[in-house]
Design a protein around this motif. Sequence first.
Motif, PDB file in Angstrom:
ATOM      1  N   LYS A 186      -5.166  -5.607  -8.457  1.00 25.42           N
ATOM      2  CA  LYS A 186      -6.135  -4.498  -8.696  1.00 25.42           C
ATOM      3  C   LYS A 186      -7.600  -4.604  -8.173  1.00 25.42           C
ATOM      4  O   LYS A 186      -8.311  -3.664  -7.889  1.00 25.42           O
ATOM      5  N   LYS A 187      -7.923  -5.728  -7.786  1.00 30.08           N
ATOM      6  CA  LYS A 187      -9.346  -6.129  -7.371  1.00 30.08           C
ATOM      7  C   LYS A 187      -9.599  -5.692  -5.916  1.00 30.08           C
ATOM      8  O   LYS A 187     -10.524  -5.288  -5.536  1.00 30.08           O
ATOM      9  N   TRP A 188      -8.599  -5.939  -5.074  1.00 27.99           N
ATOM     10  CA  TRP A 188      -8.610  -5.507  -3.695  1.00 27.99           C
ATOM     11  C   TRP A 188      -9.021  -4.198  -3.493  1.00 27.99           C
ATOM     12  O   TRP A 188      -9.792  -3.605  -2.792  1.00 27.99           O
ATOM     13  N   PRO A 189      -7.925  -3.102  -4.270  1.00 30.40           N
ATOM     14  CA  PRO A 189      -8.361  -1.847  -3.978  1.00 30.40           C
ATOM     15  C   PRO A 189      -9.548  -1.330  -4.550  1.00 30.40           C
ATOM     16  O   PRO A 189     -10.142  -0.540  -3.939  1.00 30.40           O
ATOM     17  N   ALA A 190     -10.100  -2.116  -5.570  1.00 23.98           N
ATOM     18  CA  ALA A 190     -11.286  -1.762  -6.137  1.00 23.98           C
ATOM     19  C   ALA A 190     -12.346  -2.020  -5.185  1.00 23.98           C
ATOM     20  O   ALA A 190     -13.422  -1.427  -4.977  1.00 23.98           O
ATOM     21  N   LEU A 191     -12.442  -3.161  -4.427  1.00 23.71           N
ATOM     22  CA  LEU A 191     -13.042  -3.460  -3.507  1.00 23.71           C
ATOM     23  C   LEU A 191     -13.340  -2.610  -2.287  1.00 23.71           C
ATOM     24  O   LEU A 191     -14.301  -1.916  -1.812  1.00 23.71           O
ATOM     25  N   ALA A 192     -12.011  -2.064  -1.728  1.00 16.53           N
ATOM     26  CA  ALA A 192     -11.956  -1.093  -0.761  1.00 16.53           C
ATOM     27  C   ALA A 192     -12.362   0.211  -1.088  1.00 16.53           C
ATOM     28  O   ALA A 192     -13.289   1.011  -0.431  1.00 16.53           O
ATOM     29  N   GLU A 193     -12.390   0.501  -2.401  1.00 17.33           N
ATOM     30  CA  GLU A 193     -12.828   2.089  -2.715  1.00 17.33           C
ATOM     31  C   GLU A 193     -14.407   1.654  -2.992  1.00 17.33           C
ATOM     32  O   GLU A 193     -15.116   2.837  -2.512  1.00 17.33           O
TER      33      GLU A 193
ATOM     34  N   LEU B  88     -16.546   0.147  -1.244  1.00 22.41           N
ATOM     35  CA  LEU B  88     -17.075   0.035  -0.006  1.00 22.41           C
ATOM     36  C   LEU B  88     -16.809   1.121   0.838  1.00 22.41           C
ATOM     37  O   LEU B  88     -17.227   1.121   1.915  1.00 22.41           O
ATOM     38  N   ASP B  89     -15.949   2.063   0.393  1.00 25.86           N
ATOM     39  CA  ASP B  89     -15.383   3.367   1.194  1.00 25.86           C
ATOM     40  C   ASP B  89     -14.710   2.904   2.460  1.00 25.86           C
ATOM     41  O   ASP B  89     -15.090   3.408   3.446  1.00 25.86           O
ATOM     42  N   ILE B  90     -13.750   2.108   2.319  1.00 23.54           N
ATOM     43  CA  ILE B  90     -12.996   1.680   3.513  1.00 23.54           C
ATOM     44  C   ILE B  90     -11.545   1.690   2.947  1.00 23.54           C
ATOM     45  O   ILE B  90     -11.316   1.234   1.804  1.00 23.54           O
ATOM     46  N   ASP B  91     -10.811   1.928   3.707  1.00 28.49           N
ATOM     47  CA  ASP B  91      -9.170   1.935   3.630  1.00 28.49           C
ATOM     48  C   ASP B  91      -8.611   0.629   3.419  1.00 28.49           C
ATOM     49  O   ASP B  91      -9.073  -0.170   4.190  1.00 28.49           O
ATOM     50  N   MET B  92      -7.652   0.445   2.622  1.00 26.13           N
ATOM     51  CA  MET B  92      -6.942  -0.738   2.727  1.00 26.13           C
ATOM     52  C   MET B  92      -6.531  -1.223   3.774  1.00 26.13           C
ATOM     53  O   MET B  92      -6.329  -2.449   4.137  1.00 26.13           O
ATOM     54  N   GLN B  93      -5.898  -0.682   4.566  1.00 23.92           N
ATOM     55  CA  GLN B  93      -5.334  -1.138   6.163  1.00 23.92           C
ATOM     56  C   GLN B  93      -6.509  -1.523   6.967  1.00 23.92           C
ATOM     57  O   GLN B  93      -6.419  -2.570   7.551  1.00 23.92           O
ATOM     58  N   THR B  94      -7.630  -1.185   6.786  1.00 25.27           N
ATOM     59  CA  THR B  94      -8.873  -1.497   7.619  1.00 25.27           C
ATOM     60  C   THR B  94      -9.419  -2.887   7.066  1.00 25.27           C
ATOM     61  O   THR B  94      -9.695  -4.021   7.669  1.00 25.27           O
ATOM     62  N   LEU B  95      -9.320  -2.911   5.579  1.00 23.24           N
ATOM     63  CA  LEU B  95      -9.626  -4.382   5.080  1.00 23.24           C
ATOM     64  C   LEU B  95      -8.678  -5.256   5.372  1.00 23.24           C
ATOM     65  O   LEU B  95      -9.080  -6.529   5.603  1.00 23.24           O
ATOM     66  N   ALA B  96      -7.409  -4.981   5.367  1.00 24.13           N
ATOM     67  CA  ALA B  96      -6.370  -5.901   5.841  1.00 24.13           C
ATOM     68  C   ALA B  96      -6.556  -6.491   7.280  1.00 24.13           C
ATOM     69  O   ALA B  96      -6.287  -7.857   7.553  1.00 24.13           O
TER      70      ALA B  96
ATOM     71  N   VAL C 205       0.890  -1.024   0.125  1.00 25.93           N
ATOM     72  CA  VAL C 205       0.081  -0.060   0.001  1.00 25.93           C
ATOM     73  C   VAL C 205       0.679   1.278   0.040  1.00 25.93           C
ATOM     74  O   VAL C 205       1.556   1.317   0.769  1.00 25.93           O
ATOM     75  N   GLN C 206       0.738   2.106  -0.931  1.00 25.27           N
ATOM     76  CA  GLN C 206       1.322   3.275  -0.929  1.00 25.27           C
ATOM     77  C   GLN C 206       0.473   4.463  -0.986  1.00 25.27           C
ATOM     78  O   GLN C 206      -0.750   4.514  -1.553  1.00 25.27           O
ATOM     79  N   VAL C 207       0.914   5.764  -0.609  1.00 26.79           N
ATOM     80  CA  VAL C 207       0.198   6.740  -0.653  1.00 26.79           C
ATOM     81  C   VAL C 207       0.796   7.956  -1.542  1.00 26.79           C
ATOM     82  O   VAL C 207       1.858   8.093  -1.583  1.00 26.79           O
ATOM     83  N   ASP C 208      -0.172   8.242  -2.438  1.00 23.82           N
ATOM     84  CA  ASP C 208       0.281   9.327  -3.474  1.00 23.82           C
ATOM     85  C   ASP C 208       0.587  10.796  -2.794  1.00 23.82           C
ATOM     86  O   ASP C 208      -0.417  11.236  -2.131  1.00 23.82           O
ATOM     87  N   PRO C 209       1.714  11.287  -2.720  1.00 23.82           N
ATOM     88  CA  PRO C 209       2.147  12.479  -2.069  1.00 23.82           C
ATOM     89  C   PRO C 209       1.291  13.647  -2.534  1.00 23.82           C
ATOM     90  O   PRO C 209       1.160  14.544  -1.911  1.00 23.82           O
ATOM     91  N   LYS C 210       0.770  13.786  -3.725  1.00 26.40           N
ATOM     92  CA  LYS C 210       0.214  14.719  -4.187  1.00 26.40           C
ATOM     93  C   LYS C 210      -1.413  14.836  -3.922  1.00 26.40           C
ATOM     94  O   LYS C 210      -1.933  15.622  -3.431  1.00 26.40           O
ATOM     95  N   THR C 211      -2.116  13.528  -3.986  1.00 23.11           N
ATOM     96  CA  THR C 211      -3.371  13.561  -3.586  1.00 23.11           C
ATOM     97  C   THR C 211      -3.757  13.118  -2.485  1.00 23.11           C
ATOM     98  O   THR C 211      -4.608  13.307  -1.837  1.00 23.11           O
ATOM     99  N   GLY C 212      -2.888  12.332  -2.055  1.00 17.15           N
ATOM    100  CA  GLY C 212      -2.933  11.663  -0.447  1.00 17.15           C
ATOM    101  C   GLY C 212      -3.694  10.600  -0.447  1.00 17.15           C
ATOM    102  O   GLY C 212      -4.134   9.933   0.789  1.00 17.15           O
ATOM    103  N   LYS C 213      -3.988   9.953  -1.598  1.00 17.82           N
ATOM    104  CA  LYS C 213      -5.005   8.729  -1.671  1.00 17.82           C
ATOM    105  C   LYS C 213      -4.032   7.543  -1.613  1.00 17.82           C
ATOM    106  O   LYS C 213      -2.885   7.528  -1.916  1.00 17.82           O
ATOM    107  N   GLU C 214      -4.470   6.518  -1.064  1.00 16.60           N
ATOM    108  CA  GLU C 214      -3.937   5.089  -0.969  1.00 16.60           C
ATOM    109  C   GLU C 214      -3.867   4.687  -2.494  1.00 16.60           C
ATOM    110  O   GLU C 214      -4.730   4.316  -3.319  1.00 16.60           O
ATOM    111  N   LYS C 215      -2.596   3.873  -2.797  1.00 13.58           N
ATOM    112  CA  LYS C 215      -2.518   3.047  -3.862  1.00 13.58           C
ATOM    113  C   LYS C 215      -1.882   1.715  -3.715  1.00 13.58           C
ATOM    114  O   LYS C 215      -1.195   1.639  -2.671  1.00 13.58           O
ATOM    115  N   HIS C 216      -2.211   1.022  -4.491  1.00 13.52           N
ATOM    116  CA  HIS C 216      -1.836  -0.522  -4.384  1.00 13.52           C
ATOM    117  C   HIS C 216      -0.731  -0.831  -5.491  1.00 13.52           C
ATOM    118  O   HIS C 216      -0.901  -0.483  -6.453  1.00 13.52           O
TER     119      HIS C 216
END
Length: 610
Positions: free
Chosen positions: A139-146, A148-156, A119-130
Amino acid sequence: MKMKRNLAKSKANKHTKKNKVYATFSSWRYLFVSLTIALVGLLLISRLAYLQVIDPEYLTNEADKRSLRVTQSLAHRGNIEDRYGEELAISVPAYAIWVDPKTVKAAYAFTRDEWLANVQVDPKTGKEKHNKQYFYESKKWPALAEVLDIDMQTLAEVIQKPNSRFAYLRRQVNEPIVDYVKKLNLAGISNQRESHRFYPTGEINANILGLTDLDSRGIEGIEKTYNSYLQGKNGKKSVRKDRLGNVIDNIEVLEVKKAAGNLQLSIDQRIQAVAYSQLKRAVKINDATSGSIVVLDVNTGEIYAMANYPSFNPNDRSQYQPYKLRNRAITDTFEPGSTVKPLVVSSALIYGKTDVDEVIDTSPGWMHVGGRRVRDGHNLGKIDLAMILKKSSNIGISKLALRLQPQQLLQTFSDFGFGNDTGIALIGESMGRLPLRHRWSDFELATMSFGYGITTTTLQLAKAYAILGSGGIEYPTSILKSATPAIGERVIPRNIALEVVDMMEGVSQRGGTAPKAKVEGYRIAGKTGTSRKAEAGGYGDDYVSVFAGLAPISKPRFAIVVMINEPQGDRYYAGDVAAPVFSAVMKSALLLSDVRPDDENERYTLLESY
């Protein structure tokens, strides 16, 4: 010689081969093999005999464990409607997305640290990237998190729960989200059907309807009060499923489904909408902290409107704050001020301490009572009872109260519903306060006559005025629409109630304290009340502005009470703050209910008959 020796050697070898003997049978090996085969056969036969004779249900039970399941038949929560069938609260289909962590871990075999490492954070937008270089379905897990409006860390963290087989990821989602999740085709991610509570009128009715939790259980307001009736009961049955999860046989009904009941309120949503909008406008214009309004049918006790501000939209739980949900019309108490003066006049008439034609001298505009001063705004001189109410004279009403015994005045207040619950049966209702003491000073009795020292709610005050409007009859207060005519109980004489209502008409006329309460085409009876708010050690600089009234006078239909809490600025008097709200709401209520304008002759005929 050499040939002879070879020939002799060959003959000797032949002779040796003929004399050699080979072993072809071993008795102990044969016995061991035979016993082993016999023992295995015996064990198999014994096991078969045990399963068939001693414990014949074992295999059946094992098969049932793998194929028998208990399914639920959901009983959706009942609807709440207004008196004309308009929906105020409904249940709509929804879904819950859940995960089986054990299945996910078995399918993808990753650790929480491995997950978070990608999991990486885009320094420009502040959004999480996988990290796209992670496993083949990254690609599917970040899509699921998005979605469902939950962050990747919570999902993990959810997926990595030890030995867990079930955890919610998101509840109360709609069908398009479910379809999207299905297309991701992620192992261990499933959905289940549930119900979502929707409130079409939003913030207008939030304070009285309350709301439900995620499991459709009422937690506030009407939803909580009538939860068992609205909720119904889910049905359960035992079924047999194949390996694909398809039902192939219905075995047994375990619990019979009980349909939920629908609730029809006495609320007229048209009047409720007007009441809420006018109240909200008044609170904001006067920079007040809160307000409430009640519209009561004087002939049935049914509540046509009960609005409060501030409120919130129950469809958006992010707006939820406890103070916004409170039904202030029944929970918040206040000192009613001069709105109790008509009740004091009624008490004096009931106990024969005055008559409708008496003139009382209020000069010089103040008087000493028990060493304290009671005063009017200015010297009103000699005035009758109607003028006492029209000018809201503290001197005049105090002189009437001092003729009464304290228990007589308290009994009248009690008869009008003060100090008691209204019978509405909603959770959180306050009963107000009537002081009980053995000794009363004259000053305490005088100040109680113009609304200090006692507390009431907006609904209680509306009920008191409804008793006056109904000719002295108390009807059961109800938030539910009644299928049968209401049966009331007389609490004061009819002629006294009619006379007092007639006296209250002057309040909205020229020279009265609330000309802004007038309703075009109708005669209204009302009373203002502007009281200081009590604080530690006395009274502060904040006010409560109240207007209570009835219309039409010739044949009262509605009692309305408007309470504005802590209006700011110079315009804090009830005649300026609460009276305009009363006028607008009463006009709408009368017109929407097809109430005819007053007939002067009809009113005088009623008075002459008593």
